[in-house]
Write a protein that holds these residues in place. Structure first.
Motif, PDB file in Angstrom:
ATOM      1  N   LYS A 199      29.620  63.003  17.933  1.00 27.29           N
ATOM      2  CA  LYS A 199      29.223  62.377  16.668  1.00 27.29           C
ATOM      3  C   LYS A 199      27.728  62.105  16.615  1.00 27.29           C
ATOM      4  O   LYS A 199      27.112  62.163  15.538  1.00 27.29           O
TER       5      LYS A 199
ATOM      6  N   ILE B 207      25.036  64.740  15.129  1.00 29.49           N
ATOM      7  CA  ILE B 207      24.872  65.010  13.704  1.00 29.49           C
ATOM      8  C   ILE B 207      24.063  63.903  13.044  1.00 29.49           C
ATOM      9  O   ILE B 207      24.353  62.715  13.216  1.00 29.49           O
TER      10      ILE B 207
ATOM     11  N   PRO C  50      28.548  59.461  12.038  1.00 32.17           N
ATOM     12  CA  PRO C  50      29.333  60.543  11.444  1.00 32.17           C
ATOM     13  C   PRO C  50      30.682  60.659  12.156  1.00 32.17           C
ATOM     14  O   PRO C  50      30.806  60.333  13.344  1.00 32.17           O
TER      15      PRO C  50
ATOM     16  N   ASP D 285      32.511  65.607  10.073  1.00 33.21           N
ATOM     17  CA  ASP D 285      31.093  65.940   9.883  1.00 33.21           C
ATOM     18  C   ASP D 285      30.599  66.832  11.008  1.00 33.21           C
ATOM     19  O   ASP D 285      29.870  67.804  10.781  1.00 33.21           O
ATOM     20  N   VAL D 286      30.980  66.501  12.244  1.00 31.06           N
ATOM     21  CA  VAL D 286      30.573  67.287  13.398  1.00 31.06           C
ATOM     22  C   VAL D 286      31.106  68.705  13.294  1.00 31.06           C
ATOM     23  O   VAL D 286      30.357  69.683  13.466  1.00 31.06           O
TER      24      VAL D 286
ATOM     25  N   LEU E 164      32.172  70.435  10.705  1.00 31.68           N
ATOM     26  CA  LEU E 164      31.607  71.199   9.594  1.00 31.68           C
ATOM     27  C   LEU E 164      30.165  71.610   9.882  1.00 31.68           C
ATOM     28  O   LEU E 164      29.744  72.743   9.570  1.00 31.68           O
ATOM     29  N   ALA E 165      29.403  70.708  10.499  1.00 32.79           N
ATOM     30  CA  ALA E 165      27.996  71.031  10.797  1.00 32.79           C
ATOM     31  C   ALA E 165      27.880  72.095  11.880  1.00 32.79           C
ATOM     32  O   ALA E 165      27.073  73.027  11.760  1.00 32.79           O
ATOM     33  N   LEU E 166      28.690  71.997  12.923  1.00 34.17           N
ATOM     34  CA  LEU E 166      28.579  72.914  14.052  1.00 34.17           C
ATOM     35  C   LEU E 166      29.118  74.302  13.732  1.00 34.17           C
ATOM     36  O   LEU E 166      28.692  75.294  14.321  1.00 34.17           O
ATOM     37  N   THR E 167      30.089  74.364  12.816  1.00 31.04           N
ATOM     38  CA  THR E 167      30.710  75.660  12.502  1.00 31.04           C
ATOM     39  C   THR E 167      30.339  76.137  11.093  1.00 31.04           C
ATOM     40  O   THR E 167      31.071  76.895  10.480  1.00 31.04           O
ATOM     41  N   ALA E 168      29.203  75.685  10.602  1.00 28.52           N
ATOM     42  CA  ALA E 168      28.809  75.965   9.219  1.00 28.52           C
ATOM     43  C   ALA E 168      28.680  77.449   8.917  1.00 28.52           C
ATOM     44  O   ALA E 168      28.887  77.903   7.794  1.00 28.52           O
ATOM     45  N   ASP E 169      28.343  78.245   9.928  1.00 26.46           N
ATOM     46  CA  ASP E 169      28.138  79.684   9.711  1.00 26.46           C
ATOM     47  C   ASP E 169      29.402  80.513   9.900  1.00 26.46           C
ATOM     48  O   ASP E 169      29.373  81.734   9.808  1.00 26.46           O
TER      49      ASP E 169
END
Length: 321
Positions: free
Chosen positions: A238, A241, A308, A312-313, A315-320
């Protein structure tokens, strides 16, 4: 972006007995690379959660570690047994619960458990004693001899896990075990997982429910693109992010204004007498804020830390992906 390097993870893990050790795990299907060098270390008696988007390779990893399919490369040890050299020894100490219930719908719960006991060659009497004990442990005694068509999804999942325990495994692989369950059934299964770990069982869990990993896991790894892209406790992940902050409330507007100047507050709510400053939720950032306020003689009336969540973690880490 990982919290710890592979070397650091391995070094840290040497202080405890490892139930699972994986180095350089690789697997491809045709031209598609599913696992591209995965490293994992799981201390005995803990829950390790493997998170990742659909197609990240979570189920493939579980199938390899439980000896259902062969890897293309890498070294794997489960409960002290080398998977390549002693697959039968690994199978003797593990249990697997897949994404979908593996119970036989033509049998009752008791008959399913006795069948498993027979497969483990426990003997007639020992098998029936084992089945009765598991039925009681999982709250299925009253429905033990009823058709499985009368079972709820949660009851079927509990039976599925009970069948996994017939062989008294040291390590259990749970591949999305609560998919499709209602919140009450999910929490009942969580309670069972905690009991198993308290008894010394090691659990590797894959899940799509971020709350599940947050509730159960001692450590969490995020798998994406065939690699571990982050690993740590829920709290450590957490803090990766941005968006964490500390909220402080003051006794009056004068103290609020003075504290905002001292802290360089990101947000000030004059009506609520609160301000926010960026912070990752860790001890160091909190101590810095409190030290500044103490030096300025500006005690806060209330303080809360916001970080977060795992959504949130993820979604941010696997955004691509």
């Amino acid at each position: 972006m990982a919290v710890m390097t592979t070397t650091a993870r391995t070094t840290a893990a040497t202080s405890a007995t490892l139930a699972i050790s994986v180095t350089g795990l690789r697997k491809s299907f045709g031209e598609k690379t599913v696992l591209a060098g995965v490293d994992l270390t799981v201390p005995a008696g803990t829950v390790f959660a493997l998170l990742g988007p659909n197609g990240a390779g979570k189920t493939t990893a579980v199938r390899i570690l439980s000896s259902l399919i062969a890897p293309d490369g890498g070294q794997i040890s489960v409960a002290g047994h080398d998977l390549a050299e002693a697959p039968e020894a690994v199978r003797s100490v593990i249990g697997v619960t897949g994404q979908f219930s593996a119970v036989d719908n033509l049998l009752t719960a008791r008959e399913n458990l006795i069948l498993m006991a027979d497969l483990y060659r426990l003997g007639r009497r020992a098998g029936r004693v084992r089945a009765a004990g598991l039925l009681e442990r999982f709250g299925l005694t009253d429905a033990a001899d009823k058709p499985l068509s009368t079972y709820s999804g949660g009851m079927r999942r509990r039976l599925d896990l009970a069948m996994t325990l017939v062989g008294d495994p040291q390590v259990i692989f749970l591949d999305e075990p609560t998919t499709g369950l209602d919140p009450r059934s999910r929490r009942e299964l969580w309670a069972i997982v905690r009991e198993l770990v308290a008894d010394g069982v090691t659990i590797l869990l894959t899940t799509q429910y971020l709350e599940e990993a947050d509730q159960l896991a001692d450590r969490i790894a995020v798998l994406d693109g065939g690699r571990i892209i982050a690993e740590g406790t829920a709290a450590e992940l957490k803090r990766l992010i941005p968006g964490g902050h500390i909220t402080l409330r003051f006794a009056d507007a004068a103290k609020l204004s003075a504290a905002a100047d001292v802290l360089g507050a990101d947000s000030v709510d004059e009506d609520a007498l609160t301000l926010q400053v960026a912070g990752d939720g860790g001890f160091d950032s909190l101590r810095t804020v409190l030290d500044l306020l103490t030096s300025a003689g500006l005690p806060a009336e209330e303080l809360s830390v916001h970080t977060p969540d795992l959504d949130d973690v993820f979604l941010a880490l696997t955004a691509d992906s």
